[in-house]
Design a protein around this motif. Structure first.
Motif, PDB file in Angstrom:
ATOM      1  N   TYR A   1     -12.160 -10.354  -4.558  1.00  0.00           N
ATOM      2  CA  TYR A   1     -10.996 -11.246  -4.604  1.00  0.00           C
ATOM      3  C   TYR A   1     -10.966 -12.113  -3.342  1.00  0.00           C
ATOM      4  N   PRO A   2     -10.440 -13.333  -3.437  1.00  0.00           N
ATOM      5  CA  PRO A   2     -10.138 -14.086  -2.210  1.00  0.00           C
ATOM      6  C   PRO A   2      -9.089 -13.329  -1.398  1.00  0.00           C
ATOM      7  N   ILE A   3      -9.163 -13.459  -0.104  1.00  0.00           N
ATOM      8  CA  ILE A   3      -8.276 -12.691   0.750  1.00  0.00           C
ATOM      9  C   ILE A   3      -6.806 -12.974   0.439  1.00  0.00           C
ATOM     10  N   LEU A   4      -6.042 -11.924   0.309  1.00  0.00           N
ATOM     11  CA  LEU A   4      -4.593 -11.873   0.056  1.00  0.00           C
ATOM     12  C   LEU A   4      -4.203 -12.152  -1.394  1.00  0.00           C
ATOM     13  N   GLU A   5      -5.139 -12.504  -2.271  1.00  0.00           N
ATOM     14  CA  GLU A   5      -4.780 -12.756  -3.667  1.00  0.00           C
ATOM     15  C   GLU A   5      -4.237 -11.494  -4.330  1.00  0.00           C
ATOM     16  N   TYR A   6      -4.926 -10.395  -4.143  1.00  0.00           N
ATOM     17  CA  TYR A   6      -4.511  -9.114  -4.723  1.00  0.00           C
ATOM     18  C   TYR A   6      -3.372  -8.495  -3.909  1.00  0.00           C
ATOM     19  N   THR A   7      -3.482  -8.538  -2.602  1.00  0.00           N
ATOM     20  CA  THR A   7      -2.492  -7.897  -1.737  1.00  0.00           C
ATOM     21  C   THR A   7      -1.100  -8.478  -1.948  1.00  0.00           C
ATOM     22  N   ALA A   8      -1.031  -9.776  -2.196  1.00  0.00           N
ATOM     23  CA  ALA A   8       0.272 -10.421  -2.387  1.00  0.00           C
ATOM     24  C   ALA A   8       1.000  -9.888  -3.605  1.00  0.00           C
ATOM     25  N   THR A   9       0.265  -9.376  -4.610  1.00  0.00           N
ATOM     26  CA  THR A   9       0.909  -8.852  -5.811  1.00  0.00           C
ATOM     27  C   THR A   9       1.556  -7.496  -5.562  1.00  0.00           C
ATOM     28  N   ARG A  10       1.325  -6.919  -4.400  1.00  0.00           N
ATOM     29  CA  ARG A  10       1.883  -5.607  -4.073  1.00  0.00           C
ATOM     30  C   ARG A  10       3.174  -5.714  -3.276  1.00  0.00           C
ATOM     31  N   GLY A  11       3.704  -6.923  -3.128  1.00  0.00           N
ATOM     32  CA  GLY A  11       5.032  -7.090  -2.564  1.00  0.00           C
ATOM     33  C   GLY A  11       5.100  -7.287  -1.070  1.00  0.00           C
ATOM     34  N   TRP A  12       3.968  -7.440  -0.397  1.00  0.00           N
ATOM     35  CA  TRP A  12       3.978  -7.598   1.056  1.00  0.00           C
ATOM     36  C   TRP A  12       4.312  -9.042   1.428  1.00  0.00           C
ATOM     37  N   SER A  13       5.029  -9.220   2.508  1.00  0.00           N
ATOM     38  CA  SER A  13       5.434 -10.557   2.943  1.00  0.00           C
ATOM     39  C   SER A  13       4.257 -11.285   3.575  1.00  0.00           C
TER      40      SER A  13
ATOM     41  N   ALA B   1      -5.838   9.355   1.339  1.00  0.00           N
ATOM     42  CA  ALA B   1      -6.036  10.271   2.464  1.00  0.00           C
ATOM     43  C   ALA B   1      -7.186   9.805   3.350  1.00  0.00           C
ATOM     44  N   VAL B   2      -8.284   9.378   2.736  1.00  0.00           N
ATOM     45  CA  VAL B   2      -9.434   8.885   3.491  1.00  0.00           C
ATOM     46  C   VAL B   2      -9.027   7.664   4.323  1.00  0.00           C
ATOM     47  N   CYS B   3      -8.304   6.746   3.718  1.00  0.00           N
ATOM     48  CA  CYS B   3      -7.890   5.535   4.427  1.00  0.00           C
ATOM     49  C   CYS B   3      -6.941   5.852   5.573  1.00  0.00           C
ATOM     50  N   ALA B   4      -6.049   6.802   5.357  1.00  0.00           N
ATOM     51  CA  ALA B   4      -5.119   7.176   6.428  1.00  0.00           C
ATOM     52  C   ALA B   4      -5.873   7.760   7.616  1.00  0.00           C
ATOM     53  N   VAL B   5      -6.853   8.607   7.348  1.00  0.00           N
ATOM     54  CA  VAL B   5      -7.655   9.185   8.429  1.00  0.00           C
ATOM     55  C   VAL B   5      -8.401   8.087   9.188  1.00  0.00           C
ATOM     56  N   ALA B   6      -8.798   7.026   8.465  1.00  0.00           N
ATOM     57  CA  ALA B   6      -9.515   5.910   9.088  1.00  0.00           C
ATOM     58  C   ALA B   6      -8.595   4.967   9.849  1.00  0.00           C
ATOM     59  N   GLY B   7      -7.290   5.271   9.890  1.00  0.00           N
ATOM     60  CA  GLY B   7      -6.360   4.470  10.670  1.00  0.00           C
ATOM     61  C   GLY B   7      -5.881   3.214   9.987  1.00  0.00           C
ATOM     62  N   LEU B   8      -5.906   3.190   8.653  1.00  0.00           N
ATOM     63  CA  LEU B   8      -5.466   2.019   7.897  1.00  0.00           C
ATOM     64  C   LEU B   8      -4.052   2.213   7.388  1.00  0.00           C
ATOM     65  N   ASP B   9      -3.261   1.146   7.451  1.00  0.00           N
ATOM     66  CA  ASP B   9      -1.955   1.187   6.810  1.00  0.00           C
ATOM     67  C   ASP B   9      -2.088   0.592   5.400  1.00  0.00           C
ATOM     68  N   PRO B  10      -1.028   0.653   4.567  1.00  0.00           N
ATOM     69  CA  PRO B  10      -1.163   0.202   3.191  1.00  0.00           C
ATOM     70  C   PRO B  10      -1.583  -1.253   3.032  1.00  0.00           C
ATOM     71  N   VAL B  11      -1.119  -2.135   3.915  1.00  0.00           N
ATOM     72  CA  VAL B  11      -1.498  -3.551   3.787  1.00  0.00           C
ATOM     73  C   VAL B  11      -2.989  -3.716   4.082  1.00  0.00           C
ATOM     74  N   GLU B  12      -3.462  -3.043   5.117  1.00  0.00           N
ATOM     75  CA  GLU B  12      -4.878  -3.121   5.473  1.00  0.00           C
ATOM     76  C   GLU B  12      -5.753  -2.524   4.378  1.00  0.00           C
ATOM     77  N   MET B  13      -5.294  -1.431   3.766  1.00  0.00           N
ATOM     78  CA  MET B  13      -6.042  -0.849   2.638  1.00  0.00           C
ATOM     79  C   MET B  13      -6.223  -1.877   1.527  1.00  0.00           C
ATOM     80  N   ASN B  14      -5.130  -2.548   1.178  1.00  0.00           N
ATOM     81  CA  ASN B  14      -5.177  -3.553   0.120  1.00  0.00           C
ATOM     82  C   ASN B  14      -6.168  -4.657   0.443  1.00  0.00           C
ATOM     83  N   ILE B  15      -6.121  -5.148   1.662  1.00  0.00           N
ATOM     84  CA  ILE B  15      -6.970  -6.281   2.039  1.00  0.00           C
ATOM     85  C   ILE B  15      -8.445  -5.894   1.979  1.00  0.00           C
TER      86      ILE B  15
END
Length: 308
Positions: A213-225, A191-205
């Protein structure tokens, strides 16, 4: 993929050293409580006895079981609803697992295994802890005061867990309480992230960079292209939160830490209801969580380094 394979992947040390997480000081009681309960709460995910329980029901795929049990508090809504409640995963990754889980085992079985089996895990790993049941009962009583005071508004996974029956075993109930706290904080953070204008990919990053983590190492495990992730990085750069090297800027660190502080604030009613017992409760949870990690029953929590 079976439990043993997933456990090896998630419990293994990283192939190369990660950059240190940004220095963050002054952890609040809410944040300290989160760090203390996290390995206990994740027994709802990582309990070996839970994996055995799902396997006995004919479900040997770890990720399908994870999605099935985690979304079970919602009932069996449309896949889009379940994926959205989980927050940070891509629909194309989760929806097939969700549908497979519903086809594999009933909701009542998923809830039964998730809530009861972790008690056996704690009894096995914490067997040498003195007066374990009595101490766990005291901590559980304090946590339940906190949960009774927790606001359920806009917190679907927490609300669903709250409606489930409590297991009879005190150690299983302790894990169930910690899992409720985890989902309450997770729902709050989304909810906090949504109010801050973040989408799920941006939240992960932002989270992966905040945790070292190095950038995109964790985010890639969540299925984003790759295209979705690179576009999100571009948006964060345009906001001045990530620099050209893929690290948080000073403004980005302040921004992400602010999200954490707002999430902490949304746990304040829980902390207030636990009251003067918060120090003892946090110390006991830390002791048991550390034992679970040392005993190979829970992975190292990368976010815990932030509370130093």
């Amino acid at each position: 993929m079976d439990y043993a394979t997933m456990r090896d992947l998630f419990f293994a040390a990283p192939a190369q050293a990660r950059p240190p997480a940004p220095a963050v000081t002054g952890a609040s009681p809410a944040r300290a409580l989160r760090d203390a309960f996290e390995p206990l709460a994740t027994q709802a995910i990582w309990s070996a006895e839970s994996a055995d329980g799902y396997r006995e029901l004919g479900l040997d795929d770890f990720f399908v079981a994870y999605v099935r049990q985690r979304t079970a508090p919602l009932g069996e809504p449309a896949a889009l609803v379940a994926v959205t409640a989980m927050g940070v995963f891509a629909y194309d990754l989760i929806a097939p697992q969700y549908e497979a889980g519903i086809a594999a085992i009933g909701r009542a079985d998923a809830v039964r295994v998730r809530t009861n089996a972790p008690g056996a895990t704690l009894r096995r790993v914490l067997a040498d802890e003195p007066d374990l049941d009595a101490r766990a009962a005291a901590v559980l009583a304090a946590l339940r005061r906190g949960l009774d005071a927790a606001d359920a508004t806009s917190r679907p996974l927490f609300t669903g867990l709250r409606a489930e029956p409590w297991p009879a075993d005190v150690l299983a109930a302790l894990v169930h309480a910690c899992n409720q706290l985890r989902e309450h904080r997770g729902d709050s953070h989304l909810a906090v992230c949504a109010v801050a204008g973040l989408d799920p990919v941006e939240m992960n990053i932002l989270t992966e960079l905040y945790c070292g983590y190095p950038i995109l190492e964790y985010t890639a495990t969540r299925g984003w292209s790759p295209e979705q992730m690179e576009a999100a990085v571009g948006r964060l750069r345009a906001r001045g939160l990530v620099d050209d090297s893929g690290a948080l800027t000073a403004a980005g660190l302040d921004f992400r830490h602010g999200l954490e502080e707002q999430t902490d604030a949304m746990q304040q009613s829980v902390v207030d209801a636990i009251g003067d017992d918060i120090g003892v409760v946090t110390a006991e949870l830390n002791r048991w969580s550390d034992a679970l990690v040392a005993g190979g029953a829970a992975p190292v929590d990368p976010a815990k380094r932030l509370a130093g």
